[in-house]
Design a protein around this motif. Structure first.
Motif, PDB file in Angstrom:
ATOM      1  N   PRO A 284       0.862  -1.200   0.000  1.00  0.00           N
ATOM      2  CA  PRO A 284       0.000   0.000   0.000  1.00  0.00           C
ATOM      3  C   PRO A 284       0.896   1.247   0.000  1.00  0.00           C
ATOM      4  O   PRO A 284       1.809   1.360   0.822  1.00  0.00           O
ATOM      5  N   ILE A 285       0.659   2.162  -0.904  1.00  0.00           N
ATOM      6  CA  ILE A 285       1.529   3.328  -1.062  1.00  0.00           C
ATOM      7  C   ILE A 285       0.816   4.558  -0.521  1.00  0.00           C
ATOM      8  O   ILE A 285      -0.255   4.945  -1.006  1.00  0.00           O
ATOM      9  N   PHE A 286       1.438   5.179   0.508  1.00  0.00           N
ATOM     10  CA  PHE A 286       0.939   6.418   1.100  1.00  0.00           C
ATOM     11  C   PHE A 286       1.906   7.553   0.758  1.00  0.00           C
ATOM     12  O   PHE A 286       3.080   7.319   0.453  1.00  0.00           O
ATOM     13  N   ALA A 287       1.406   8.780   0.845  1.00  0.00           N
ATOM     14  CA  ALA A 287       2.249   9.948   0.541  1.00  0.00           C
ATOM     15  C   ALA A 287       3.111  10.305   1.744  1.00  0.00           C
ATOM     16  O   ALA A 287       2.695  10.150   2.900  1.00  0.00           O
ATOM     17  N   ARG A 288       4.340  10.767   1.470  1.00  0.00           N
ATOM     18  CA  ARG A 288       5.223  11.254   2.519  1.00  0.00           C
ATOM     19  C   ARG A 288       5.166  12.764   2.655  1.00  0.00           C
ATOM     20  O   ARG A 288       5.627  13.338   3.635  1.00  0.00           O
ATOM     21  N   VAL A 289       4.604  13.450   1.640  1.00  0.00           N
ATOM     22  CA  VAL A 289       4.499  14.912   1.665  1.00  0.00           C
ATOM     23  C   VAL A 289       3.033  15.303   1.496  1.00  0.00           C
ATOM     24  O   VAL A 289       2.238  14.561   0.926  1.00  0.00           O
ATOM     25  N   SER A 290       2.696  16.458   2.015  1.00  0.00           N
ATOM     26  CA  SER A 290       1.334  16.978   1.897  1.00  0.00           C
ATOM     27  C   SER A 290       1.240  17.928   0.707  1.00  0.00           C
ATOM     28  O   SER A 290       2.205  18.617   0.357  1.00  0.00           O
ATOM     29  N   GLY A 291       0.086  17.940   0.104  1.00  0.00           N
ATOM     30  CA  GLY A 291      -0.130  18.829  -1.031  1.00  0.00           C
ATOM     31  C   GLY A 291      -1.350  18.399  -1.814  1.00  0.00           C
ATOM     32  O   GLY A 291      -2.320  17.869  -1.242  1.00  0.00           O
ATOM     33  N   TYR A 292      -1.307  18.583  -3.123  1.00  0.00           N
ATOM     34  CA  TYR A 292      -2.403  18.208  -4.014  1.00  0.00           C
ATOM     35  C   TYR A 292      -1.851  17.304  -5.107  1.00  0.00           C
ATOM     36  O   TYR A 292      -0.721  17.485  -5.563  1.00  0.00           O
TER      37      TYR A 292
ATOM     38  N   GLU B 210       2.388  12.229  -9.191  1.00  0.00           N
ATOM     39  CA  GLU B 210       3.206  13.350  -8.740  1.00  0.00           C
ATOM     40  C   GLU B 210       2.342  14.283  -7.904  1.00  0.00           C
ATOM     41  O   GLU B 210       1.189  14.571  -8.247  1.00  0.00           O
ATOM     42  N   ILE B 211       2.934  14.756  -6.800  1.00  0.00           N
ATOM     43  CA  ILE B 211       2.225  15.634  -5.870  1.00  0.00           C
ATOM     44  C   ILE B 211       2.785  17.053  -6.007  1.00  0.00           C
ATOM     45  O   ILE B 211       4.006  17.239  -6.104  1.00  0.00           O
ATOM     46  N   GLU B 212       1.901  17.994  -5.993  1.00  0.00           N
ATOM     47  CA  GLU B 212       2.302  19.406  -5.997  1.00  0.00           C
ATOM     48  C   GLU B 212       2.300  19.893  -4.550  1.00  0.00           C
ATOM     49  O   GLU B 212       1.248  19.892  -3.890  1.00  0.00           O
ATOM     50  N   ALA B 213       3.489  20.320  -4.049  1.00  0.00           N
ATOM     51  CA  ALA B 213       3.635  20.717  -2.648  1.00  0.00           C
ATOM     52  C   ALA B 213       4.338  22.069  -2.567  1.00  0.00           C
ATOM     53  O   ALA B 213       5.546  22.146  -2.311  1.00  0.00           O
ATOM     54  N   PRO B 214       3.628  23.196  -2.803  1.00  0.00           N
ATOM     55  CA  PRO B 214       4.263  24.528  -2.782  1.00  0.00           C
ATOM     56  C   PRO B 214       4.842  24.885  -1.415  1.00  0.00           C
ATOM     57  O   PRO B 214       5.864  25.561  -1.330  1.00  0.00           O
TER      58      PRO B 214
ATOM     59  N   LEU C 132      15.023  18.258   3.471  1.00  0.00           N
ATOM     60  CA  LEU C 132      13.924  18.785   2.661  1.00  0.00           C
ATOM     61  C   LEU C 132      14.050  18.351   1.202  1.00  0.00           C
ATOM     62  O   LEU C 132      13.032  18.132   0.528  1.00  0.00           O
ATOM     63  N   GLU C 133      15.280  18.236   0.710  1.00  0.00           N
ATOM     64  CA  GLU C 133      15.461  17.750  -0.659  1.00  0.00           C
ATOM     65  C   GLU C 133      15.004  16.288  -0.788  1.00  0.00           C
ATOM     66  O   GLU C 133      14.365  15.917  -1.787  1.00  0.00           O
ATOM     67  N   ALA C 134      15.346  15.499   0.251  1.00  0.00           N
ATOM     68  CA  ALA C 134      14.888  14.100   0.239  1.00  0.00           C
ATOM     69  C   ALA C 134      13.366  14.031   0.301  1.00  0.00           C
ATOM     70  O   ALA C 134      12.720  13.225  -0.387  1.00  0.00           O
ATOM     71  N   LEU C 135      12.777  14.898   1.136  1.00  0.00           N
ATOM     72  CA  LEU C 135      11.324  14.934   1.247  1.00  0.00           C
ATOM     73  C   LEU C 135      10.693  15.382  -0.062  1.00  0.00           C
ATOM     74  O   LEU C 135       9.645  14.862  -0.483  1.00  0.00           O
ATOM     75  N   ALA C 136      11.337  16.338  -0.722  1.00  0.00           N
ATOM     76  CA  ALA C 136      10.820  16.811  -2.006  1.00  0.00           C
ATOM     77  C   ALA C 136      10.861  15.700  -3.052  1.00  0.00           C
ATOM     78  O   ALA C 136      10.051  15.681  -3.991  1.00  0.00           O
ATOM     79  N   GLY C 137      11.785  14.769  -2.885  1.00  0.00           N
ATOM     80  CA  GLY C 137      11.843  13.651  -3.818  1.00  0.00           C
ATOM     81  C   GLY C 137      10.618  12.769  -3.752  1.00  0.00           C
ATOM     82  O   GLY C 137      10.279  12.075  -4.726  1.00  0.00           O
ATOM     83  N   TYR C 138       9.928  12.797  -2.614  1.00  0.00           N
ATOM     84  CA  TYR C 138       8.716  11.992  -2.455  1.00  0.00           C
ATOM     85  C   TYR C 138       7.509  12.627  -3.130  1.00  0.00           C
ATOM     86  O   TYR C 138       6.415  12.048  -3.078  1.00  0.00           O
ATOM     87  N   LYS C 139       7.685  13.776  -3.737  1.00  0.00           N
ATOM     88  CA  LYS C 139       6.574  14.342  -4.511  1.00  0.00           C
ATOM     89  C   LYS C 139       6.256  13.462  -5.713  1.00  0.00           C
ATOM     90  O   LYS C 139       5.142  13.484  -6.225  1.00  0.00           O
TER      91      LYS C 139
ATOM     92  N   GLY D  84       2.604  11.505   5.433  1.00  0.00           N
ATOM     93  CA  GLY D  84       3.226  11.011   6.660  1.00  0.00           C
ATOM     94  C   GLY D  84       2.298  10.411   7.679  1.00  0.00           C
ATOM     95  O   GLY D  84       2.745  10.032   8.764  1.00  0.00           O
ATOM     96  N   THR D  85       0.988  10.284   7.384  1.00  0.00           N
ATOM     97  CA  THR D  85       0.067   9.747   8.382  1.00  0.00           C
ATOM     98  C   THR D  85      -0.013   8.223   8.327  1.00  0.00           C
ATOM     99  O   THR D  85      -0.066   7.559   9.356  1.00  0.00           O
ATOM    100  N   GLY D  86      -0.059   7.663   7.128  1.00  0.00           N
ATOM    101  CA  GLY D  86      -0.169   6.217   6.988  1.00  0.00           C
ATOM    102  C   GLY D  86      -1.505   5.677   7.421  1.00  0.00           C
ATOM    103  O   GLY D  86      -1.643   4.487   7.721  1.00  0.00           O
ATOM    104  N   THR D  87      -2.520   6.533   7.500  1.00  0.00           N
ATOM    105  CA  THR D  87      -3.862   6.104   7.885  1.00  0.00           C
ATOM    106  C   THR D  87      -4.808   6.329   6.717  1.00  0.00           C
ATOM    107  O   THR D  87      -4.513   7.065   5.779  1.00  0.00           O
TER     108      THR D  87
END
Length: 402
Positions: free
Chosen positions: A82-90, A110-114, A182-189, A213-216
């Motif tokens: 199951p794949i969850f997002a590591r960053v918040s955005g749209y 791909e996630i957009e995270a301004p 933050l660069e590593a986190l941005a890679g999760y977009k 980052g919630t995994g729920t």
């Protein structure tokens, strides 16, 4: 002419005749009483003999009627992520729908995270500032060191400048680590597939708000490797010793009614579930063509390995009442002895018993009502009764005549 007179009978003769008559009558009475007593005795013996029930007996069948066990199972992918997002955005875009074959590392969304982008810009600017401060501190320290020989600066000032430089360098290291985080986190977009497989679920769409980052909740995607499947089956506790690791099994599924698939017992939970009294076992099954679907129902026919053949009795031999589940056996003295038994498997006309009887017991095939421990019985059928517990035609005739 004068009449001739009969001479009178003497009293002695009359008495003799009377005695003889009395003796004859007594003999007749005694004979009748003895005959009646004998008849009553014979009738009682016949009645008692008829009161003894006639039963057919057979030894338990030690043949292995079925050296396998059929149980329901559940198919699961060998790898399922199951794949969850590591960053918040749209969600900006996605490129793999359900059923799509994906490769390891392939971008599927791909996630957009301004907010994250701005945090990264700020962290980089802070790092530049910290590096500048560290360079200035280092230059100042070097200039002060050149004045030590002329006693223009004190040793205390040199120590202070050295400590300040160390603090600035530590700040640079911290800023560098923050930028890298933050660069590593941005890679999760970019959402990528963790391994080669099939997208079995997609629970998001373009523009959806993503909480990282919630995994729920529901996963964005579920990727499964179905080239190999796991089959989970719950085995009753009494059969666990007869199913060994590496044992072969046959899998059949409703969507392929005329086809079977080989599987192998791979692992056991080595514990018994308290609620169900079963042990979960895992089988592995090759599925190179993707014919079998994960999550589906499967019938699992597992091979049993036993040190001795189990004992079977006819289903008609079982008696269930307030005393529990029992069978009636006939002892050497032709008297009834009830034994409590435990069922291992119900095979329809035959019952496989887990405990309670011995191989040399004589089992009453169809016990009549009213039998009690110690009752005398008459055996019919004898050795003519087959081991499977089914009377022969000759036995049936004897029972009918009885």
């Amino acid at each position: 002419m004068p009449t001739e007179q009969t001479p009178p009978v003497s009293r002695r003769k009359l008495g003799l005749v009377g005695v003889i008559g009395l003796c004859a009558a007594g003999a007749i009475v005694v004979t009748g009483i003895m005959a009646r007593a004998k008849t009553e005795s014979d009738l009682k013996a016949w009645t008692d003999d008829q009161a003894i029930p006639t039963v057919a007996v057979a030894p338990p069948d030690a043949r292995v009627l079925n050296a396998s066990l059929d149980l329901p199972g559940r198919l699961e992918a060998y790898y399922r992520a199951p794949i969850f997002a590591r960053v918040s955005g749209y969600l900006k875009s996605w490129s793999a729908d359900i059923g799509a074959q994906v490769k390891s590392g392939q971008v599927i969304a791909e996630i957009e995270a301004p907010d994250l982008d701005q945090q990264l810009l700020q962290a980089r600017a802070d790092l530049v500032s910290q590096q500048s401060s560290a360079k200035l501190s280092e230059a100042t320290l070097n200039r002060r060191k050149t004045l030590v020989a002329s006693n223009f600066v004190s040793a205390q000032e040199i120590d202070e400048r050295t400590a300040d430089l160390n603090n600035k360098r530590a700040a640079v290291n911290s800023g560098q680590a923050n930028v890298e985080r933050l660069e590593a986190l941005a890679g999760y977009k970019k959402i990528t597939a963790p391994f080669d497989g099939v997208v079995t679920q997609r629970n998001t769409d373009v523009g959806a708000l993503i909480s990282g980052g919630t995994g729920t909740g529901a996963a964005m995607f579920v990727v499964s490797d179905i080239k190999k499947l796991r089959v989970y089956v719950d085995v009753p506790q009494s059969y666990v010793p007869a199913i060994r690791l590496g044992a072969k099994a046959i899998i059949s599924v409703p969507d392929h009614p005329n086809k079977t698939f080989p599987a192998t017992v791979e692992a056991s939970s080595q514990s018994v579930d308290v609620a169900s009294g079963t042990t979960r076992m895992q089988l592995v099954l090759d599925n190179p063509n993707g014919e079998l679907l994960p999550g589906g129902y499967a019938n699992v026919k597992m091979s049993l390995a036993r040190d001795s053949a189990p004992l079977h009795v006819p289903a008609s031999a079982l008696i269930f009442n307030k005393s529990g589940l029992r069978v009636a056996t006939v002892g050497p003295d032709d008297k009834i002895l009830f034994k409590t038994v435990t069922i291992a498997r119900d095979l329809g006309r035959d019952i496989e018993l887990a405990s309670g009887i011995a191989a040399d017991d004589r089992i009453v095939i169809a016990p009549p009502d009213g039998l009690n421990d110690g009752d005398k019985v008459r055996i019919t059928g004898g050795s003519g009764t087959p081991k499977s517990g089914k009377p022969t035609a000759e036995t049936d005739k004897k029972e009918v005549k009885g």
